[in-house]
Design a protein around this motif. Structure first.
Motif, PDB file in Angstrom:
ATOM      1  N   GLN A  48      20.011  56.569  14.102  1.00 42.10           N
ATOM      2  CA  GLN A  48      20.892  57.646  13.642  1.00 42.10           C
ATOM      3  C   GLN A  48      21.086  58.684  14.741  1.00 42.10           C
ATOM      4  OE1 GLN A  48      22.445  57.749  10.451  1.00 42.10           O
ATOM      5  NE2 GLN A  48      21.762  55.618  10.637  1.00 42.10           N
ATOM      6  N   GLU A  49      22.164  59.418  14.609  1.00 44.24           N
ATOM      7  CA  GLU A  49      22.445  60.530  15.517  1.00 44.24           C
ATOM      8  C   GLU A  49      21.739  61.782  15.003  1.00 44.24           C
ATOM      9  OE1 GLU A  49      26.611  61.456  16.934  1.00 44.24           O
ATOM     10  OE2 GLU A  49      26.282  63.163  15.593  1.00 44.24           O
ATOM     11  N   VAL A  50      21.289  62.609  15.922  1.00 43.85           N
ATOM     12  CA  VAL A  50      20.664  63.858  15.524  1.00 43.85           C
ATOM     13  C   VAL A  50      21.160  64.974  16.437  1.00 43.85           C
ATOM     14  CG1 VAL A  50      18.616  63.562  16.985  1.00 43.85           C
ATOM     15  CG2 VAL A  50      18.461  64.925  14.915  1.00 43.85           C
ATOM     16  N   ILE A  51      21.350  66.136  15.870  1.00 48.58           N
ATOM     17  CA  ILE A  51      21.757  67.322  16.638  1.00 48.58           C
ATOM     18  C   ILE A  51      20.725  68.406  16.437  1.00 48.58           C
ATOM     19  CG2 ILE A  51      23.490  69.118  16.957  1.00 48.58           C
ATOM     20  CD1 ILE A  51      25.599  67.144  16.011  1.00 48.58           C
ATOM     21  N   LEU A  52      20.177  68.871  17.544  1.00 47.73           N
ATOM     22  CA  LEU A  52      19.208  69.980  17.512  1.00 47.73           C
ATOM     23  C   LEU A  52      19.934  71.239  17.979  1.00 47.73           C
ATOM     24  CD1 LEU A  52      16.153  68.181  19.150  1.00 47.73           C
ATOM     25  CD2 LEU A  52      16.958  68.095  16.780  1.00 47.73           C
ATOM     26  N   ARG A  53      19.679  72.308  17.273  1.00 46.12           N
ATOM     27  CA  ARG A  53      20.448  73.528  17.527  1.00 46.12           C
ATOM     28  C   ARG A  53      19.578  74.652  18.066  1.00 46.12           C
ATOM     29  NH1 ARG A  53      25.228  72.239  15.189  1.00 46.12           N
ATOM     30  NH2 ARG A  53      25.085  70.651  13.560  1.00 46.12           N
ATOM     31  N   CYS A  54      20.193  75.451  18.909  1.00 49.32           N
ATOM     32  CA  CYS A  54      19.490  76.562  19.560  1.00 49.32           C
ATOM     33  C   CYS A  54      20.459  77.735  19.673  1.00 49.32           C
ATOM     34  CB  CYS A  54      19.045  76.111  20.952  1.00 49.32           C
ATOM     35  SG  CYS A  54      18.432  77.425  22.027  1.00 49.32           S
ATOM     36  N   VAL A  55      19.923  78.923  19.452  1.00 54.32           N
ATOM     37  CA  VAL A  55      20.675  80.135  19.747  1.00 54.32           C
ATOM     38  C   VAL A  55      19.916  80.872  20.838  1.00 54.32           C
ATOM     39  CG1 VAL A  55      21.610  82.310  18.884  1.00 54.32           C
ATOM     40  CG2 VAL A  55      21.561  80.294  17.399  1.00 54.32           C
ATOM     41  N   PRO A  56      20.404  80.815  22.082  1.00 59.06           N
ATOM     42  CA  PRO A  56      19.715  81.496  23.182  1.00 59.06           C
ATOM     43  C   PRO A  56      19.829  83.009  23.040  1.00 59.06           C
ATOM     44  CG  PRO A  56      21.256  79.813  23.967  1.00 59.06           C
ATOM     45  CD  PRO A  56      21.559  80.041  22.529  1.00 59.06           C
ATOM     46  N   ILE A  57      19.098  83.716  23.882  1.00 59.42           N
ATOM     47  CA  ILE A  57      19.204  85.167  23.917  1.00 59.42           C
ATOM     48  C   ILE A  57      20.610  85.534  24.380  1.00 59.42           C
ATOM     49  CG2 ILE A  57      18.318  87.241  25.072  1.00 59.42           C
ATOM     50  CD1 ILE A  57      15.554  85.846  25.037  1.00 59.42           C
ATOM     51  N   SER A  58      21.199  86.542  23.757  1.00 61.22           N
ATOM     52  CA  SER A  58      22.650  86.734  23.823  1.00 61.22           C
ATOM     53  C   SER A  58      23.193  86.986  25.222  1.00 61.22           C
ATOM     54  CB  SER A  58      23.067  87.869  22.898  1.00 61.22           C
ATOM     55  OG  SER A  58      22.465  89.079  23.319  1.00 61.22           O
ATOM     56  N   ASN A  59      22.520  87.667  26.092  1.00 61.43           N
ATOM     57  CA  ASN A  59      23.075  87.950  27.412  1.00 61.43           C
ATOM     58  C   ASN A  59      22.581  86.981  28.483  1.00 61.43           C
ATOM     59  OD1 ASN A  59      20.475  88.856  27.493  1.00 61.43           O
ATOM     60  ND2 ASN A  59      20.921  90.780  28.527  1.00 61.43           N
ATOM     61  N   HIS A  60      21.927  85.911  28.070  1.00 62.71           N
ATOM     62  CA  HIS A  60      21.441  84.918  29.021  1.00 62.71           C
ATOM     63  C   HIS A  60      22.556  83.965  29.433  1.00 62.71           C
ATOM     64  CE1 HIS A  60      16.830  85.325  28.294  1.00 62.71           C
ATOM     65  NE2 HIS A  60      17.382  86.414  28.771  1.00 62.71           N
TER      66      HIS A  60
END
Lengths: 113, 115
Positions: free
Chosen positions: A17-29
Motif C-alpha cells: 500500500q501507499e503511505v503518506i507521512l505528514r510534517c509541518v516544519p517551523i514556519s520560517n524555516h
C-alpha cells in the motif's frame, strides 16, 4: 518555542500500500529533511528539500519514495508501495538559513504488515 | 564522506555520579557537531552544538561537550546525573555544504541511570 509537528504518530499499513507521512516544519524555516530510524539502529538521512526541490538524497531514497511541499506549511513523504523493511520511525526536521541546528519532530512510527 | 562512532552502546551509571559519553568522527572537511537526546517515545531534542569558537560548549540539562579537533572527538559529559537523564544520546555531524546540511548520526548511546 515553535515545534516541528508530525502526523500521524503511528501508521499501520499493509505491504504494497501507499503511505503518506505528514510534517509541518517551523514556519520560517527553509530547509526540510526526512530521516528514518529502524528499530535498534541508527538514525539515517533520507532526503533534504530546499526551494521546492530535492537538494540531497541518500541511496535509501529510491524511486518508491517521494517528497512534496504541497502548500506553504506541509512537507510530506510518500512511499508508493510499502515493503516490510520500510517499518521504522520516520523523523521530519527543519532548519533556517545559515549554520543552524536542525529541529526534529516527534516522529511517525510506520508499521508494515 | 563523514562517519560518527559512538563507542559505547550502553552506559549504566548510578544517580549523582559523573558520566562521559564518547563520540568520534571522521571527515575530510570542516564539520559542525551536535548531541541530541531521545527520551522514550519522543523525537530528537538538541542538547548542544559546536559551530565555532570555544571548544567547550554547554547545553541544556547541565550537559557539556568538548570539541577536540586533533583527536576528532566530541565527548559529552555531565558531572552529576539524575534519573531523568535516562535516555538515548546521539552524536551527529554535518559539513554545511551548498547542497544542504544532512546530519550523519552515530549509533547512539543508551544512558541508564540507576538509583
Amino acid at each position: 518555542e515553535p515545534e516541528v509537528t508530525q502526523t500521524p504518530s503511528h501508521q499501520v499499513t499493509q505491504m504494497g500500500q501507499e503511505v503518506i507521512l505528514r510534517c509541518v516544519p517551523i514556519s520560517n524555516h527553509l530547509y526540510f529533511y526526512w530521516y528514518r530510524q529502524i528499530l535498534g539502529q541508527k538514525v539515517e538521512f533520507l532526503v533534504s528539500f530546499y526551494n521546492n526541490e530535492i537538494s540531497e538524497k541518500s541511496e535509501i531514497f529510491d524511486d518508491q519514495f517521494s517528497v512534496e511541499r504541497p502548500d506553504g506549511s506541509n512537507f510530506t513523504l510518500k512511499i508508493r508501495s510499502t515493503k516490510l523493511e520500510d517499518s521504522a520511525m520516520y523523523f521530519c526536521a527543519s532548519t533556517g538559513q545559515g549554520i543552524q541546528p536542525q529541529h526534529f519532530g516527534d516522529g511517525t512510527r510506520l508499521s508494515i504488515l | 564522506a563523514q562517519s560518527v562512532t559512538q563507542l559505547d552502546s550502553q552506559v549504566p551509571v548510578f544517580e549523582e555520579a559523573p558520566v562521559e559519553l564518547r563520540c568520534n568522527y571522521s571527515s575530510s572537511v570542516s564539520v559542525y557537531l551536535f548531541w541530541y537526546v531521545q527520551y522514550p517515545n519522543q523525537g530528537l531534542q538538541l542538547l548542544l552544538k559546536y559551530l565555532s569558537g570555544s571548544t567547550l560548549v554547554k547545553g541544556i540539562n547541565g550537559f557539556e561537550a568538548e570539541f577536540n579537533k586533533s583527536q576528532t572527538s566530541f565527548h559529552l559529559r555531565k558531572p552529576s546525573v539524575h534519573i531523568s537523564d535516562t535516555a538515548e544520546y546521539f552524536c551527529a555531524v554535518t559539513s554545511y555544504n551548498n547542497a544542504g546540511n544532512m546530519l550523519t548520526f552515530g549509533g547512539g548511546t543508551r544512558l541508564m541511570v540507576k538509583p
